[in-house]
Design an enzyme around this catalytic site. Structure first.
Site, mmCIF file in Angstrom:
data_model
loop_
_atom_site.group_PDB
_atom_site.id
_atom_site.type_symbol
_atom_site.label_atom_id
_atom_site.label_comp_id
_atom_site.label_asym_id
_atom_site.label_seq_id
_atom_site.Cartn_x
_atom_site.Cartn_y
_atom_site.Cartn_z
ATOM 1 N N ARG A 24 0.822 -1.219 0.000
ATOM 2 C CA ARG A 24 0.000 0.000 0.000
ATOM 3 C C ARG A 24 0.859 1.273 0.000
ATOM 4 N NH1 ARG A 24 -3.931 -0.719 4.809
ATOM 5 N NH2 ARG A 24 -2.015 -1.618 5.630
ATOM 6 N N ASN A 42 -6.633 -2.736 1.667
ATOM 7 C CA ASN A 42 -6.659 -4.201 1.627
ATOM 8 C C ASN A 42 -8.106 -4.639 1.688
ATOM 9 O OD1 ASN A 42 -3.882 -4.360 1.688
ATOM 10 N ND2 ASN A 42 -3.763 -4.665 3.894
#
Ligand code: ZN
Ligand code: ZN
Length: 769
Positions: A24, A42
């Site tokens: 990320r 996520n």
């Protein structure tokens, strides 16, 4: 006037290993660099990116997802779909919510070795984490060994007891920082600290490290608290301390793994080809079995009599610091005595390792799960798992047939692993060693319970081996009764583990060569040719049988096995010169064993390829006793590697018995004895026996292929960890027009059994409608 096109928006879904690997923050960096708007989060086991901006810039982001992903990420499928509304300006990283818990087994990443960026900081005097042993970032560090519960967030890990200092907290919260949501992030001000204990003396921090390194330098054995358990460490160039470690650890001959500072140091000790170099330097950081260089600096007793050495590079900053400060290769081996489970608890380690280690280099970050070091070898151009543990476990493999109910496959007895199957995935637990006693069974049960709890997975079906005496079988019997309990034949599980890894569709031929496994006729098997599917199998061929005088005693002493073949085998060995073995072996023992064989007392017959190679090793004078499981066969392989030239096979014959093709080895052993007596070297004959087994196998497989029309051969079982057999069979079967497949991600040995059991149980459940 030109129309201004409205900014467009897309949803980008990324599958693969993309959580817990710094994915990320990486997306955030690239997206902000391209001035894109949107967010990354996520979802389940995947990463979902919502992105808005010029089409070209979005295309560059998508390109970068593959091309520039963090080292530990494995990018699977990327799907891009148009998304209606444009996102608000700016790019955000969205934290995990409890509802994001994945359906399969994602979200529990394996531990990752220290990354290059952290390593640079570790040795930069100006950095605030200079020489800090617990340095990590989103691309590296502990994962599976510190997690209490999912989703993976700091407050649910062993780091919960270490409140972040302001500087670490700022890094943790900054989406542009390499440590954004690095759950184990720490620094000398707020993180774990080293401790040293030896006798009554103690030290902490940098001083603990100094004292520990000094102890190793003067020839002491120390226990080091690693990621997934304690390790025993000593100077690998000091013969006296290596011998002492062998005595104290009750490990007389089994080779030790050696940790070296870097690739250059590995190359000084072994030949490292590109595939091996990639495995050594990968984020999983396994022990890699490599061809040893003669005259290296290692003490001979590190791996006596072997042509190979297990090397690995430092896993953590602590290992790097020790290697750096000592400037020499170190023996780094599991913190246990003989076959006990590896110690993870501080008090337990202090107790169990007291008689082995001269000092303890520990720290105050608890270990939540037992993960031993992994082992790989490069065979036929690919790195293949020999022991699947830290760095790989508890990663999931695909199931060829989805599991309709949660399944726990409990594996075999030796080199045990278990597998949890749910939906389309099978999670393979870490190598747990041999399930030999109550301690190892307790460790097995603890690891099963931990992974079931983390994934909120309640097994409804238990798959187990047919062997009634395996502790894993007993466990399954206590947990469930049929139909919730499924027995799986050992060699069927082996060949299915290989087929499932490769996604083989339809029936296949299975060659399962190993030491011993329980057959479905209640006898010992181990040299088997099967016609197999994921649900069932038919036995097509086997090795000729020989008795195991004394059962397990014959496994520990290949010389007994040799007498079994000479005096009690399925085929009579032609009379010839008196085998040299009979001059070495005490007369009383010979008489006893011959009596046992003649009367059939405690002499179960076995059709085993592994026991056949053991017997050959003894008849050639290579090894009469096995100091550890498979030693004689390993030394026989080493002898064959020493032989030059291309060996000719010894005589062999395939005969038909009870509807099966049977390898009649009498001509092979007769020639072995005759040519040995005539002065041919044991090395050449060792090579010849390997060649013979390859030719016999190709003959068995081509006959089976002609009869059945099935042309894919899945090769598995412990003997397929023998490089000569694996490469030779793979080449020879391909030359015969067949497709030969070998295990890669799960071991060919018994560590791969659990995955095979899980696949078979899932396929049978699906077949039940
Ligand atoms: Zn890092
Ligand atoms: Zn800090």
């Amino acid at each position: 006037m030109t129309a201004v096109r409205a900014p467009q928006a897309w949803s980008v879904r990324v599958r693969g290993t993309v959580q817990g690997v710094g994915f990320r923050p990486f997306v955030h960096r690239v997206a902000t660099g391209l001035r894109l708007d949107g967010e990354v989060r996520n979802v389940g086991g995947e990463v979902l990116i919502r992105v808005g901006g010029p089409e070209q810039a979005v295309a560059r982001l998508i390109e970068a997802l593959r091309a520039q992903a963090p080292a530990a990420a494995r990018i699977g499928e990327i799907t891009v779909t148009p998304d209606g509304a444009a996102p608000p300006p700016g790019f955000r990283v969205v934290a995990s919510a409890d509802t994001d818990l994945p359906q399969g087994f994602a979200g529990l990443p394996a531990d990752l070795a220290i990354c290059g960026d952290c390593l640079d900081e570790l040795f930069s005097p100006a950095d605030r984490r200079y020489r800090y042993p617990f340095i990590n970032c989103t691309a590296c560090g502990p994962r599976a060994t510190i997690i209490d519960s999912l989703p993976y967030d700091r407050q649910r890990t062993a780091m919960a007891g270490f409140p972040l200092c302001p500087r670490c907290a700022a890094e943790y919260r900054d989406p542009a920082d390499r440590r954004f949501h690095a759950e184990p992030v720490a620094c000398p001000a707020c993180g774990p600290r080293l401790t040293w204990r030896a006798g009554g003396r103690t030290a902490t921090g940098e001083q603990a490290l100094t004292v520990a390194a000094a102890a190793i330098a003067v020839g002491r054995i120390i226990a080091v608290k690693g990621l997934g358990g304690y390790q025993l460490v000593c100077d690998a160039t000091n013969a006296a301390v290596v011998d002492r470690l062998r005595r104290r650890k009750l490990r007389p001959r089994k080779p030790f793994a050696v940790m070296v500072a870097d690739l250059a140091a590995a190359r000084a000790l072994a030949r490292v080809d590109p595939a091996a170099a990639a495995a050594l330097g990968g984020p999983e950081r396994p022990i890699v079995l490599l061809p040893a260089r003669l005259g290296g600096a290692l003490a001979p007793s590190v791996a006596r009599g072997l042509d190979r050495i297990g090397l690995f590079l430092p896993t953590t900053a602590l290992h790097h610091l020790l290697l750096h400060d000592l400037g020499r290769p170190l023996v780094v081996t599991s913190g246990n005595r003989a076959d006990e489970p590896i110690a993870i608890d501080d008090a337990e380690a202090a107790d169990r390792l007291a008689g082995i280690a001269d000092g303890f280099l520990g720290h105050d970050r608890p270990i939540r799960a037992r993960y031993d070091d992994s082992v790989v070898q490069v065979v036929a151009g690919s790195a293949r798992l020999v022991r699947r543990a830290r760095g790989y476990a508890p990663g999931a493999l695909t199931l060829p047939v989805p599991a309709r109910k949660p399944i726990l496959a409990v594996g075999a007895q030796l080199k045990n692993t278990f597998a949890l199957a749910r939906a389309g995935q099978a999670l393979i637990g870490p190598h747990g060693g041999d399930l030999a006693d109550a301690d190892s069974l307790a460790a097995f049960e603890a690891t099963v319970a931990q992974l079931c709890r983390l994934h909120r997975c309640e097994p409804e079906v238990y798959a187990h081996d047919l062997h009634p005496d395996y502790l894993s079988t007993g466990y399954a019997q206590r947990m469930a009764t049929p139909p919730r309990r499924v027995g799986v034949q050992h060699h069927h599980a082996h060949v299915v583990s290989c087929a499932a890894e490769h996604g083989v569709d339809g029936p296949f031929l299975g060659v399962a060569y190993d030491g011993l496994g329980f057959g479905d006729d209640g006898r010992f098997w181990g040299g088997e040719l099967l016609l197999s599917t994921y649900t069932g199998f038919r036995r097509l061929g086997r090795f000729g049988t020989a008795p195991l005088p004394g059962g397990q005693a014959a496994v520990r002493r290949p010389a007994r096995m040799a007498l079994g073949y000479l005096y009690g085998g399925e085929f009579p060995v032609p009379p010839g010169p008196v085998p040299a073995l009979l001059h070495r072996m005490p007369a009383a023992e010979q008489a006893l064993i011959r009596r046992m064989i003649e009367r059939g007392v405690h002499c179960p017959p076995a059709s085993s390829a592994g026991r056949f190679l053991d017997a050959a090793a003894s008849l050639l004078g290579v090894r009469d006793d096995a100091g550890y499981e498979g030693e004689a066969a390993i030394l026989l392989e080493a002898a064959a590697h020493r032989a030059g030239g291309r060996p000719e096979p010894l005589p062999w014959r395939i005969t038909r018995i009870g509807g099966l093709w049977v390898y009649d080895w009498s001509g092979t052993l007769g020639a072995l004895l005759e040519r040995g007596a005539a002065g041919e070297s044991a090395d050449d004959l060792a090579a010849a026996i390997h060649r013979t087994v390859i030719e016999v196998t190709v003959a068995l497989c081509t006959r089976a292929a002609e009869r059945t029309g099935v042309r894919t051969v899945c090769l598995s079982g412990g003997c397929l960890q023998n490089r000569i057999l694996a490469t030779g069979l793979s080449d020879a079967l391909s030359a015969a027009g067949l497709t030969a497949l070998l295990n890669r991600q799960v071991p060919a040995g018994d560590g791969g059994i659990s995955y095979g059991q899980a696949v078979i149980a899932a396929a049978r459940l699906a077949g039940d409608g």
